[in-house]
Design a protein around this motif. Sequence first.
Motif, PDB file in Angstrom:
ATOM      1  N   UNK B 213       0.810  -1.210   0.117  1.00  0.00           N
ATOM      2  CA  UNK B 213       0.075  -0.120   0.030  1.00  0.00           C
ATOM      3  C   UNK B 213       0.839   1.149   0.094  1.00  0.00           C
ATOM      4  N   UNK B 214       2.079   1.233   0.563  1.00  0.00           N
ATOM      5  CA  UNK B 214       2.990   2.369   0.496  1.00  0.00           C
ATOM      6  C   UNK B 214       3.466   2.786  -0.749  1.00  0.00           C
ATOM      7  N   UNK B 215       3.200   1.879  -1.849  1.00  0.00           N
ATOM      8  CA  UNK B 215       3.811   2.312  -3.032  1.00  0.00           C
ATOM      9  C   UNK B 215       5.006   1.297  -3.845  1.00  0.00           C
ATOM     10  N   UNK B 216       5.756   0.873  -2.863  1.00  0.00           N
ATOM     11  CA  UNK B 216       6.862   0.321  -3.264  1.00  0.00           C
ATOM     12  C   UNK B 216       6.936  -1.102  -3.327  1.00  0.00           C
ATOM     13  N   UNK B 217       6.273  -1.618  -2.161  1.00  0.00           N
ATOM     14  CA  UNK B 217       6.224  -3.092  -1.863  1.00  0.00           C
ATOM     15  C   UNK B 217       7.279  -3.509  -0.766  1.00  0.00           C
ATOM     16  N   UNK B 218       7.675  -4.607  -0.438  1.00  0.00           N
ATOM     17  CA  UNK B 218       8.600  -4.990   0.443  1.00  0.00           C
ATOM     18  C   UNK B 218      10.047  -5.114   0.010  1.00  0.00           C
ATOM     19  N   UNK B 219      10.870  -4.219   0.693  1.00  0.00           N
ATOM     20  CA  UNK B 219      12.256  -4.174   0.343  1.00  0.00           C
ATOM     21  C   UNK B 219      12.986  -5.510   0.561  1.00  0.00           C
ATOM     22  N   UNK B 220      12.528  -6.529   1.398  1.00  0.00           N
ATOM     23  CA  UNK B 220      13.076  -7.889   1.640  1.00  0.00           C
ATOM     24  C   UNK B 220      12.262  -8.732   2.230  1.00  0.00           C
ATOM     25  N   UNK B 221      12.506  -9.959   2.389  1.00  0.00           N
ATOM     26  CA  UNK B 221      11.633 -10.811   2.738  1.00  0.00           C
ATOM     27  C   UNK B 221      11.501 -10.545   4.205  1.00  0.00           C
ATOM     28  N   UNK B 222      10.360 -10.674   4.736  1.00  0.00           N
ATOM     29  CA  UNK B 222      10.038 -10.038   6.149  1.00  0.00           C
ATOM     30  C   UNK B 222      10.432 -11.350   7.162  1.00  0.00           C
ATOM     31  N   UNK B 223      11.200 -10.801   8.174  1.00  0.00           N
ATOM     32  CA  UNK B 223      11.605 -11.852   9.167  1.00  0.00           C
ATOM     33  C   UNK B 223      10.489 -11.223  10.371  1.00  0.00           C
ATOM     34  N   UNK B 224       9.959 -12.364  10.765  1.00  0.00           N
ATOM     35  CA  UNK B 224       8.751 -11.943  11.768  1.00  0.00           C
ATOM     36  C   UNK B 224       8.640 -13.283  12.582  1.00  0.00           C
ATOM     37  N   UNK B 225       9.375 -13.368  13.728  1.00  0.00           N
ATOM     38  CA  UNK B 225       9.629 -14.897  14.133  1.00  0.00           C
ATOM     39  C   UNK B 225       9.708 -14.729  15.581  1.00  0.00           C
ATOM     40  N   UNK B 226       9.288 -15.814  16.253  1.00  0.00           N
ATOM     41  CA  UNK B 226       9.514 -16.032  17.764  1.00  0.00           C
ATOM     42  C   UNK B 226      10.927 -16.749  17.764  1.00  0.00           C
ATOM     43  N   UNK B 227      11.366 -17.319  16.762  1.00  0.00           N
ATOM     44  CA  UNK B 227      12.937 -17.757  16.711  1.00  0.00           C
ATOM     45  C   UNK B 227      13.966 -16.816  16.133  1.00  0.00           C
ATOM     46  N   UNK B 228      14.071 -15.493  16.747  1.00  0.00           N
ATOM     47  CA  UNK B 228      15.045 -14.618  16.396  1.00  0.00           C
ATOM     48  C   UNK B 228      16.191 -14.946  16.452  1.00  0.00           C
ATOM     49  N   UNK B 229      16.628 -15.787  17.435  1.00  0.00           N
ATOM     50  CA  UNK B 229      17.957 -16.532  17.589  1.00  0.00           C
ATOM     51  C   UNK B 229      18.591 -16.992  15.847  1.00  0.00           C
ATOM     52  N   UNK B 230      17.695 -17.455  15.207  1.00  0.00           N
ATOM     53  CA  UNK B 230      18.189 -17.834  13.717  1.00  0.00           C
ATOM     54  C   UNK B 230      17.962 -16.642  12.884  1.00  0.00           C
ATOM     55  N   UNK B 231      19.088 -16.070  12.405  1.00  0.00           N
ATOM     56  CA  UNK B 231      19.159 -14.638  11.913  1.00  0.00           C
ATOM     57  C   UNK B 231      18.324 -14.364  10.738  1.00  0.00           C
ATOM     58  N   UNK B 232      18.224 -15.351   9.695  1.00  0.00           N
ATOM     59  CA  UNK B 232      17.235 -15.419   8.455  1.00  0.00           C
ATOM     60  C   UNK B 232      15.932 -16.418   8.614  1.00  0.00           C
ATOM     61  N   UNK B 233      15.546 -16.277   9.792  1.00  0.00           N
ATOM     62  CA  UNK B 233      14.262 -17.130  10.045  1.00  0.00           C
ATOM     63  C   UNK B 233      13.037 -16.358   9.358  1.00  0.00           C
ATOM     64  N   UNK B 234      12.604 -16.643   8.314  1.00  0.00           N
ATOM     65  CA  UNK B 234      11.465 -15.854   7.822  1.00  0.00           C
ATOM     66  C   UNK B 234      10.159 -16.325   8.623  1.00  0.00           C
ATOM     67  N   UNK B 235       8.895 -15.611   8.442  1.00  0.00           N
ATOM     68  CA  UNK B 235       7.822 -15.790   8.993  1.00  0.00           C
ATOM     69  C   UNK B 235       7.261 -17.202   8.638  1.00  0.00           C
TER      70      UNK B 235
END
Lengths: 463, 463
Positions: B213-235
């Motif tokens: 909606x902001x006009x340009x979209x995601x700049x990179x795949x979203x990381x949203x996780x309860x396992x933030x200890x894994x650095x590239x853990x995507x949702x």
Amino acid sequence: MFPKNTYVNRRNTLKQTLKSGIILFPGNGESSMNYADNWYPFKQDSSFLYYTGIDHIPDLYFLINIDTGEEILFGNNATPEEKVWIGSAEKLESFAEKSGFSTVKPLDQVASYLKTQVAKGQQVHYLPPYRSAQKIAISELLDIPIQEVEAKKSVALIQAIVTQRERKSAEELVQLEEAVNITRKMHEYAIINTKAGMTEMQMAGTLNGIAVSGGGGLAFPIILTKDGQYLHNHATTAVLSEGDLVLCDCGAYNTMGYGGDMTRTFPAGKTFSPLQKDVYNIVLNAHESAIDALKPGTRFKDIHLLASKKLVEGLTDLGLMKGDADEAVAAGAHTLFFQCGLGHMMGLDIHDMENMGEQYVGYTPELKKSTEFGLKSLRLGKELQEDFVLTVEPGLYFNPFLIDERRAQKKYMDFVNYDEVEKFKSFGGIRVEEDFVITKDGSKLLGEPLAKTPEAIEKLRNN
Amino acid sequence: MFPKNTYVNRRNTLKQTLKSGIILFPGNGESSMNYADNWYPFKQDSSFLYYTGIDHIPDLYFLINIDTGEEILFGNNATPEEKVWIGSAEKLESFAEKSGFSTVKPLDQVASYLKTQVAKGQQVHYLPPYRSAQKIAISELLDIPIQEVEAKKSVALIQAIVTQRERKSAEELVQLEEAVNITRKMHEYAIINTKAGMTEMQMAGTLNGIAVSGGGGLAFPIILTKDGQYLHNHATTAVLSEGDLVLCDCGAYNTMGYGGDMTRTFPAGKTFSPLQKDVYNIVLNAHESAIDALKPGTRFKDIHLLASKKLVEGLTDLGLMKGDADEAVAAGAHTLFFQCGLGHMMGLDIHDMENMGEQYVGYTPELKKSTEFGLKSLRLGKELQEDFVLTVEPGLYFNPFLIDERRAQKKYMDFVNYDEVEKFKSFGGIRVEEDFVITKDGSKLLGEPLAKTPEAIEKLRNN
């Protein structure tokens, strides 16, 4: 994943059809946006998925050596250091077990395996690659110049896979139903919540979110536009205004990778204008006529022509067309307003198996795909069979460029009242699309029904 | 687009630096998901965008022939039939005018133009391609075997572009501010609306929608996780529960293609536990210390090491580490908990210009990028200059695999109390990330401030 036997049986069927040689399936890799490590959402190749059930893991290969009976999954497990980034990855051996593969080998052994077997005289079957990375990989693995990779695809493999994948099993239909219901939720949300004053992207963004939340993400780029007369007009920053028609064509994958694809057209204000309602009902009538005609043994091309005729009849009542409806369709005059096809196969791909070639998926050696304007965009023409899953999506599109061009060319003069048509140059476009499975003697709608008549849509918007 | 002169001046600067030869910029094409016509959202190459301002149009090339002074845009206008699908497309001539190009030629003339000039002895400079389609194109255009395309990139061109793009102009900073504010909106929404019981994907999907909606979209795949200890853990489909820490790292492009990148970590329940708050404050202290150190002339690598030391001091107070903090950092002991870099350049790419090579963007001939675990993931090491834009994102990540491995290797025994660390194997990960521009004597936060202390985050969640 489905139970192991699903995949074992699918591969066995494929082996029995092809009889000899090696079948090579490259899985997809990550796809880079603007630098190597910035990726689009991963999408597994749909044939790889169909025969293995293994999703979400880039850079795998599998092959079936029909002559030796070997089935091998090639790939690399995460190294301890990679676990810093991705955590505990399920081992390939575990996926192989669930998918019924007895052998897993490291990725770098694909090349040597193939080299050895090709030297022994074995033929390697592969599908035409649709990503450049796969083109390069096949070129290197099989020592084929890049420019010849497409031409050396295996038509026998394509035909064998199409025959298998075109009829959906009961367990696949459950998945497709789920995908269509996520899709339905997107459309219901759009009909209820779109307001004049919003930009197209504002609503498209929210629908994108519903698709991602559904577990599989968008099945294709969202079309949500007040300019529905342009068939592939994606959502832009244009503002929706009272009086506009909003055409929304979008769909989602479910977690198993099956897709849904629907279209609704609704007013940006509270109600359709009387004229908008009249045109909508012409499309709806064509849509219902097409649905009534769906059954095994009927050519989809004939249903496309039937729907086209219904559109012509409606436009004749409205004063935009004239003359005999059958003759108008035979002359292609309907393509001034309905420039595309009535529908397409749907499954693990929204245009199912389109990567293999539309001639192989939607037509037969006896029924070639047309090259005429209009019919050349009909992706499915052949006789329907029980368990085919397809879309039905007639529409009317008042494209000012095309109207000007055809009038200047003096085309369809016996069938089109151009002076009347001129008045529709800013009307927009209307499409109604739903998904069906072909049953023993007809068809069944996939997903829960959603408001489809102008009255039902207005009711939903004004709840 | 910026005013024409912006692009003209950028190209002039580039010409003056390179002095001779041809500079070839392939724009990006569409990127296929699962069949040729099903595309991911289009993303223009960022250098193409920087020097032309032309976005949203696939399959363009431009080149600068420094020796003849020519600047040519290559591409094809939509045919009348293509207008059926896309409507009224703005002509390339119009974009060329806005971008200050005097010449537009059809796409198929790139090859012949280059062939002629190469035959005359001109050198062609190009950037290393990060998409396979570009690799094939360059291989064919310049008659270079695919395997040699990467090696024959122009280091002179890379260095010239990095020097130009690394310092952001005032008009770029306005855009970056906007991108960060869209990004901020995503994070604020997540902090306020994430609830225990949701899946990670449910919230990630909604944030995706805000970005689109902001006009340009995601700049990179979203990381949203309860396992933030894994650095590239995507949702994933994991369900968030009371007691979990939710790590959310996401960002959006604005309509001009500039990006934002922020991270917040917050409790899935209403409040942080006392221990979560303690660990959070260690990260926050490292974050604030790093911000205080930002200024022209300071090496970012030194700020990374400073932040690492602050983390070690905090972990020592908490009983997880021991000994001298400087010695611990010198021995790399902090990488047990902080495995990555403190930040990276940001601009038209989130990892700005990473496609050109991290050594060229973040380091210098005198300061080579380290190959050590930890430092090898630091994308920016060199001295800061005014108008650099970068992220500051320290974190603490309790990765059970790494803890087991390092303990088994008997690594860092002088600095780590492994028995205490064992208790944190299910703690998760915490990161705090914001974006800054380097000013004359310090730095300035990009975007409006957003809740950052545990107390402010709890307040926002419980409003």
